[in-house]
Design an enzyme around this catalytic site. Structure first.
Site, short mmCIF file in Angstrom:
data_model
loop_
_atom_site.label_atom_id
_atom_site.label_comp_id
_atom_site.label_asym_id
_atom_site.label_seq_id
_atom_site.Cartn_x
_atom_site.Cartn_y
_atom_site.Cartn_z
N CYS A 189 0.84 -1.20 0.00
CA CYS A 189 0.00 0.00 0.00
C CYS A 189 0.88 1.25 0.00
CB CYS A 189 -0.88 -0.01 1.24
SG CYS A 189 -1.93 1.42 1.40
N CYS A 216 0.65 5.84 7.37
CA CYS A 216 -0.62 5.45 8.01
C CYS A 216 -0.37 4.47 9.15
CB CYS A 216 -1.52 4.80 6.95
SG CYS A 216 -3.04 4.12 7.60
N PHE A 228 -22.25 -15.92 23.79
CA PHE A 228 -21.73 -14.67 23.21
C PHE A 228 -22.10 -14.66 21.72
CE2 PHE A 228 -18.99 -15.98 26.73
CZ PHE A 228 -18.96 -14.85 27.53
N ASP A 233 -17.80 -17.65 21.93
CA ASP A 233 -17.03 -16.63 21.18
C ASP A 233 -16.98 -15.34 22.01
OD1 ASP A 233 -15.78 -15.05 19.31
OD2 ASP A 233 -17.48 -14.93 17.95
N CYS A 269 -10.41 -14.16 20.12
CA CYS A 269 -9.60 -13.10 19.49
C CYS A 269 -8.44 -12.72 20.40
CB CYS A 269 -10.47 -11.87 19.18
SG CYS A 269 -11.30 -11.23 20.64
C1 LIG Z 1 -16.39 -11.51 19.76
S1 LIG Z 1 -18.08 -11.01 19.77
C2 LIG Z 1 -18.83 -12.42 19.02
C3 LIG Z 1 -20.22 -12.25 18.51
C4 LIG Z 1 -20.72 -13.33 17.57
N1 LIG Z 1 -20.40 -14.68 18.04
C5 LIG Z 1 -20.22 -13.12 16.17
O1 LIG Z 1 -19.38 -13.91 15.70
O2 LIG Z 1 -20.66 -12.17 15.50
C6 LIG Z 1 -18.43 -11.13 21.47
C7 LIG Z 1 -19.88 -10.88 21.84
O3 LIG Z 1 -19.98 -10.99 23.26
C8 LIG Z 1 -20.91 -10.05 23.73
N2 LIG Z 1 -20.61 -9.83 25.15
C9 LIG Z 1 -19.62 -9.07 25.68
N3 LIG Z 1 -19.62 -9.17 27.04
C10 LIG Z 1 -20.64 -10.01 27.35
C11 LIG Z 1 -21.16 -10.51 28.59
N4 LIG Z 1 -20.61 -10.15 29.76
N5 LIG Z 1 -22.21 -11.36 28.56
C12 LIG Z 1 -22.75 -11.73 27.37
N6 LIG Z 1 -22.31 -11.29 26.17
C13 LIG Z 1 -21.27 -10.43 26.15
C14 LIG Z 1 -20.72 -8.84 22.82
O4 LIG Z 1 -21.89 -8.03 22.80
C15 LIG Z 1 -20.43 -9.51 21.48
O5 LIG Z 1 -21.62 -9.68 20.75
#
Ligand SMILES: C[S@@+](CC[C@H](N)C(=O)[O-])C[C@H]1O[C@@H](n2cnc3c(N)ncnc32)[C@H](O)[C@@H]1O
Length: 408
Positions: free
Chosen positions: A59, A65, A269, A337, A363
């Protein structure tokens, strides 16, 4: 004073690290570099002896950047480095597992990015910040994001002209949807009648699907749809979304391989249903998520889709109130997740539940390895880890890990 250093390894932010430690941006292990020391940072870095893994950044904005940290490294180097970070995190917890070849998203596929925009004497400018600075760098030829997303740069500038305070900076989340750009701006001026009209005019002029301002939807012109399996979902403004379609597909492939033909799955999640909705093609799913608006979006998507098995959505804080073993035992498989903090409380309950199959999407290799140790200590087998690189040219790492009670 100019000093010379040997780069020994990369740090977690992607900087080269020499003895001291001394941090040198855009350098690679094995390189001899020189520069001026400012604390522990080497500045005005010159590469004296380049690594065989050094490549020309693809890039033209890479030098100024701060959006990418690793454009100077070959794909093979970055892949090996990311896989090694996962292996080292596991090793630190006394664990080992086969690590499958990394799946890297192609260039120009990022469908979500947060750009910064600010008013200037002549109008406004939008882009990413320069490395470690609040200076905005314009990025018309960015090689990272989907070209459709780049059409959001003039939108961010137009929003700054009408709605940024004189010295403040707007943060503008741009998302590519099936029906055009979904734009969510934060830290703008408080809305009043004239500002709302001006913002709605920007949405009209750039044919946006949706425009939100500090969480409030100002214009909804087309449904900002994401496709998850057989369902069309309209996530709330700024809601979590996997970074690239290819990354999402790779994560989903691994999740589906792990859960196999499980008939009852709990998706913990769950977000807006990235995994729940495709899995509901063949399994009943309980989708648990902390954000009520995301569960509402998932539920609406499920209700309008054809041919899916039942999905039950539940809003629950899984840090404070994880599903307990008795609730978990009703399922054949769990998908997990969590955010970067991991899922300590939920994993402790999973460990006690003895549920057969767990697909852990993460992640953050460090919190993942901490949670993996709890599962393995309670009798789970960690069969393999798939590393997924949907944050190309950055130090971020995603992975999916397969846990089972039975080693077969
Ligand atoms: C890494 S994202 C994954 C979402 C989904 N699995 C996806 O792939 O699109 C983590 C998710 O955990 C939720 N989250 C964060 N803290 C949480 C908690 N204490 N209890 C329940 N959900 C939570 C967030 O809102 C988010 O949607």
């Amino acid at each position: 004073m100019v000093t010379q250093h040997e780069i020994l390894r990369l740090g977690h932010q992607g900087d080269g690290v020499a003895a001291g430690p001394v941090y040198a941006p855009a350098t690679l292990p094995g390189e001899t570099v020189s520069g001026t020391l400012s604390g522990t940072q080497l500045t005005e870095v010159r590469i004296e002896t380049p690594s065989a893994d050094r490549v020309q950044p693809p890039c033209r904005h890479a030098k100024s950047c701060g959006g990418c940290q690793l454009q100077h490294a070959s794909d093979a180097f970055v892949s090996a480095w990311k896989q090694e970070i996962v292996a080292t995190a596991l090793e630190a917890q006394g664990l080992a597992a086969p690590i499958r070849g990394i799946v890297t998203s192609p260039a120009r596929t990022r469908r979500r990015a947060v750009v910064s925009a600010r008013r200037t004497k002549k109008g406004a400018m939008a882009g990413f910040h320069a490395r470690g600075s609040d200076v905005i760098i314009q990025i018309p030829d960015c090689q990272l994001v989907d070209p459709k997303l780049l059409t959001g740069l003039p939108v961010a500038e137009a929003l700054a002209v009408v709605g940024a305070s004189r010295k403040g900076e707007l943060s503008v989340t741009l998302t590519v949807t099936e029906n055009g750009l979904d734009v969510a701006a934060t830290v703008g001026k408080p809305t009043d009648g004239p500002l709302e009209i001006a913002l709605a005019q920007v949405a009209e002029r750039f044919d946006l699907a949706r425009l939100a301002w500090d969480g409030e939807v100002i214009a909804m012109r087309q449904p900002p749809v994401q496709r998850f399996g057989a369902a069309n979902v309209e996530p709330p403004p700024g809601a979590f979304l996997q970074a690239t379609p290819e990354g999402e597909a790779a994560l989903l492939d691994s999740v589906q391989e792990i859960v196999g033909d499980a008939a009852r799955i709990v998706d913990l999640f769950a977000g807006c249903g990235t995994f729940s909705l495709p899995l509901a093609a063949s399994a009943e799913v309980l989708a648990v998520e902390g954000d009520a608006e995301m569960i509402k979006a998932l539920d609406q998507g499920w209700r309008q889709a054809q041919g899916l098995k039942k999905i039950t959505g539940a809003v629950r804080d899984l840090f404070r109130r994880p599903l307990v073993p008795d609730e978990l035992r009703k399922f054949d498989a769990a998908v997990l997740d969590p955010p970067r903090a991991g899922a300590e409380a939920q994993v402790a309950a999973l460990a006690d539940s003895r549920l057969d199959l767990i697909a852990y999407v993460s992640c953050n290799p460090v919190t993942f390895a901490r949670d993996a140790r709890v599962l393995v200590s309670s009798g789970y087998h960690l069969a393999w880890v798939q590393v997924v690189d949907q944050f190309r040219w950055s130090s971020h790492i995603e992975l999916v890990a397969a846990f089972s009670r039975n080693e077969a």
